[in-house]
Design an enzyme around this catalytic site. Structure first.
Site, PDB file in Angstrom:
ATOM      1  N   LEU A 142       0.847  -1.190   0.000  1.00  0.00           N
ATOM      2  CA  LEU A 142       0.000   0.000   0.000  1.00  0.00           C
ATOM      3  C   LEU A 142       0.884   1.243   0.000  1.00  0.00           C
ATOM      4  O   LEU A 142       1.595   1.518   0.960  1.00  0.00           O
ATOM      5  CB  LEU A 142      -0.912  -0.001   1.230  1.00  0.00           C
ATOM      6  CG  LEU A 142      -2.019   1.051   1.258  1.00  0.00           C
ATOM      7  CD1 LEU A 142      -2.960   0.884   0.070  1.00  0.00           C
ATOM      8  CD2 LEU A 142      -2.796   0.969   2.566  1.00  0.00           C
ATOM      9  N   ASP A 143       0.831   2.002  -1.106  1.00  0.00           N
ATOM     10  CA  ASP A 143       1.706   3.155  -1.284  1.00  0.00           C
ATOM     11  C   ASP A 143       0.940   4.298  -1.941  1.00  0.00           C
ATOM     12  O   ASP A 143       1.423   4.931  -2.870  1.00  0.00           O
ATOM     13  CB  ASP A 143       2.909   2.750  -2.152  1.00  0.00           C
ATOM     14  CG  ASP A 143       3.998   3.809  -2.168  1.00  0.00           C
ATOM     15  OD1 ASP A 143       4.097   4.579  -1.203  1.00  0.00           O
ATOM     16  OD2 ASP A 143       4.758   3.861  -3.149  1.00  0.00           O
ATOM     17  N   VAL A 144      -0.276   4.570  -1.447  1.00  0.00           N
ATOM     18  CA  VAL A 144      -1.116   5.593  -2.074  1.00  0.00           C
ATOM     19  C   VAL A 144      -0.906   6.980  -1.468  1.00  0.00           C
ATOM     20  O   VAL A 144      -1.279   7.986  -2.052  1.00  0.00           O
ATOM     21  CB  VAL A 144      -2.613   5.220  -1.990  1.00  0.00           C
ATOM     22  CG1 VAL A 144      -2.880   3.941  -2.754  1.00  0.00           C
ATOM     23  CG2 VAL A 144      -3.053   5.061  -0.538  1.00  0.00           C
TER      24      VAL A 144
END
Length: 227
Positions: A142-144
């Site tokens: 998760l790298d939003v």
């Protein structure tokens, strides 16, 4: 320092700007900003690489990987460098960013997306994971945002809370890992991950960002029979 705008797009989430940052010494870097907030650039990519490599190291057999957030492609690129990976689904909500990667507006984009293991999905990460078949992935990255304390969009706060994290857990196979990147330590995120998975490990990473020493964090939770 000189800034030259390369591309700009508007969506219901606001403004996305790609610009080139040029120094007096002659060096340059591409920089991505969302609603005026710095997201990432091409000069310092060790954080994106650390997210991928650190997470990959925790999984015995990461054949299927889900990456939440395309950015400038460096997390995806690091995942693809692992020969164990057979397929990567990258979910990005901004169509313009995907287009810039595909058409060469971001010069390294076409080569990165040419890897046949990559599937790009233009969608909300929360929706994509909720719709994923159970036990579809070995690893979810998760790298939003830059973490729960540095949201690009306020609606993304839900991505760091237990209901979404449980959806991520359902999409993971036994032994699978969820890895969440954060620009700072976050006891609140650790608590939510522990509630969803039954376990969490925080890993600190020292990075140099625009000549500043920073410490970023990777939070890792694993699907176990006890969770």
């Amino acid at each position: 320092m000189e800034y030259v705008e390369i591309a700009r797009a508007e969506s219901e989430r606001g403004e996305l700007v790609l610009r080139e940052r040029r120094s007096e010494a002659g060096s340059s870097a591409l920089e991505l900003r969302a609603n005026g907030v710095f997201v990432m650039d091409t000069l310092e990519v060790s954080t994106e690489q650390a997210l991928a490599s650190g997470a990959l190291a925790t999984v015995d057999d990461p054949r299927a990987v889900f990456v939440g957030g395309l950015g400038l492609g460096f997390t995806m690129h690091e995942v693809l460098a692992d020969s164990r990976v057979e397929k990567v689904a990258v979910v990005e909500i901004e169509q313009a960013l995907v287009d810039w990667m595909r058409d060469g507006t971001i010069p390294h984009g076409p080569a990165m997306l040419a890897d046949e293991r990559v599937t790009i999905v233009v969608a909300d990460v929360a929706v994509a994971l909720a719709e994923a078949a159970p036990a579809s992935y070995d690893l979810v990255l998760l790298d939003v945002d830059n973490g729960p304390g540095y949201l690009v969009h306020e609606v993304n706060a839900a991505l760091y809370e237990e209901p979404f994290l449980r959806a991520a857990r359902r999409a993971l196979r036994p032994g699978g890992v969820l890895a969440v990147w954060s620009a700072a330590d976050s006891p609140e995120l650790a608590e939510q991950l522990r509630a969803a998975f039954g376990n969490v490990q925080g890993q600190a990473h020292d990075v140099l960002l625009q000549d500043r020493d920073e410490q970023y964090w990777l939070f890792v939770s694993r699907v176990t029979s006890e969770a």
